[in-house]
Design an enzyme around this catalytic site. Structure first.
Site, PDB file in Angstrom:
ATOM      1  N   SER A 224       1.808  -9.800 -12.297  1.00  0.00           N
ATOM      2  CA  SER A 224       3.069 -10.512 -12.103  1.00  0.00           C
ATOM      3  C   SER A 224       3.542 -10.521 -10.666  1.00  0.00           C
ATOM      4  O   SER A 224       4.279 -11.405 -10.253  1.00  0.00           O
ATOM      5  CB  SER A 224       4.170  -9.877 -12.967  1.00  0.00           C
ATOM      6  N   CYS A 225       3.131  -9.552  -9.851  1.00  0.00           N
ATOM      7  CA  CYS A 225       3.786  -9.423  -8.551  1.00  0.00           C
ATOM      8  C   CYS A 225       3.046 -10.122  -7.432  1.00  0.00           C
ATOM      9  O   CYS A 225       3.636 -10.461  -6.418  1.00  0.00           O
ATOM     10  CB  CYS A 225       3.952  -7.949  -8.180  1.00  0.00           C
ATOM     11  N   GLY A 226       1.744 -10.318  -7.539  1.00  0.00           N
ATOM     12  CA  GLY A 226       1.021 -10.938  -6.438  1.00  0.00           C
ATOM     13  C   GLY A 226       0.934 -10.001  -5.255  1.00  0.00           C
ATOM     14  O   GLY A 226       0.712  -8.808  -5.407  1.00  0.00           O
TER      15      GLY A 226
ATOM     16  N   CYS B 161       2.511  -7.884  -3.377  1.00  0.00           N
ATOM     17  CA  CYS B 161       3.804  -7.228  -3.347  1.00  0.00           C
ATOM     18  C   CYS B 161       4.092  -6.590  -1.999  1.00  0.00           C
ATOM     19  O   CYS B 161       5.237  -6.514  -1.575  1.00  0.00           O
ATOM     20  CB  CYS B 161       3.862  -6.153  -4.430  1.00  0.00           C
TER      21      CYS B 161
ATOM     22  N   GLU C  32       4.737 -15.367  -2.788  1.00  0.00           N
ATOM     23  CA  GLU C  32       3.285 -15.309  -2.647  1.00  0.00           C
ATOM     24  C   GLU C  32       2.615 -16.621  -3.040  1.00  0.00           C
ATOM     25  O   GLU C  32       1.583 -16.991  -2.464  1.00  0.00           O
ATOM     26  CB  GLU C  32       2.687 -14.136  -3.441  1.00  0.00           C
TER      27      GLU C  32
END
Length: 285
Positions: A114-116, A118, A224
């Site tokens: 989900s975060c790519g 980060c 991102e």
């Protein structure tokens, strides 16, 4: 090699009726990306197109920009007791004369689905590493998009999501021409992975920069994803949900057209509105 979907037992309750049945779920497994033999990143992804995923990730990192920057990509043996290959570790080998950006060599990255990316939220980092300016020039005239055409793209993306139909649990990213022709679509448990798979395939086919294309993503437009579009030379990023503030800032600074809340005939244009055809509409009352 890992499977895109897996079966798991589920207790199903429908209108008070209880039954037990197997359910088809999207697979999620870690992929370790090594760069010239050294560990660089681990991402949670849906197996499939792993080489494209790794190549696309390195485009967004500023390591790769052209097909001849890439020597080869291979699977490495995983850490299993019997020494078998888990197909969860890939090693990307670059050509010997390629210049490595410091931002890649200074860190190891763990990214979730989900975060790519980060750990990297710097507009300056993207500005200094981007290889393909997306500013319009006489040699590269601007893409012009009709809002009515943009409005139909989410349905075209949804119709191309084969695995989503079986699992309901995948993000998707697609490339379109300015005329709305679907060029490629990829699915993954992580929306940033789906974009990496698109960009990585384009890199390996020698198609970067993707100047006259539209990138459509299911879900929100995070920093991102805007970064990945800029690094691949994509001039338009559209999302069915909201963008983040940093994504809008990056789009405004780089000339990226950023469209959010693309649902039906409604949409918000947050940056790069010069690429969207606008017609004055008289309002009643």
């Amino acid at each position: 090699m890992g499977r895109v979907t897996q079966r798991r037992p589920v207790l199903r309750i429908r209108d008070g009726v209880v039954s037990s049945r197997p359910d088809t779920l999207v697979a999620e497994e870690p992929l370790e990306i090594r760069l010239n033999g050294k560990p660089l990143a681990i991402t949670m992804r849906t197996p499939g197109d792993d080489f494209a995923l790794a190549a696309g990730f390195l485009v967004s990192e500023g390591v790769l920009a052209h097909a001849d920057d890439l020597q080869n990509i291979v699977y490495c043996a995983g850490a299993t007791q019997d020494g078998s290959n888990t197909y969860n570790v890939v090693d990307v080998r670059t050509t010997p004369d390629i210049l490595m950006p410091d931002i890649t060599l200074e860190r190891n990255v763990y990214t979730t689905s989900s975060c790519g990316l980060c750990g990297k939220a710097s507009l300056d980092a993207v500005r200094t590493t981007a290889r393909f300016p997306i500013d319009d020039t006489p040699a590269s005239p601007p893409v012009r998009l009709d809002p009515e055409l943009l409005a139909v793209l989410p349905d075209r993306l949804r119709a191309a999501q084969r695995v989503f139909d079986r699992t309901g649990g995948l993000h998707a990213a697609a490339l379109f021409t300015p005329d709305g022709e679907l060029l490629d679509v990829r699915e993954d448990v992580g929306r940033h992975n789906a974009v990496d798979k698109l960009v990585g395939r384009a890199l390996r086919d020698g198609r970067l920069p993707l100047r006259r294309t539209v990138l459509l993503v299911s879900g929100r437009a995070s920093f991102e994803l805007a970064q990945k579009a800029v690094m691949a030379g994509i001039p338009v990023l559209a999302a069915v949900s909201a963008p983040s503030s940093l994504a809008v800032d990056l789009a405004a600074e780089t000339g990226l057209t950023l469209v959010g809340f693309l649902r039906g005939t409604s949409m918000n244009v947050y940056a790069g509105e010069h690429r969207i055809a606008q017609r004055a509409v008289a309002r009643q009352g």
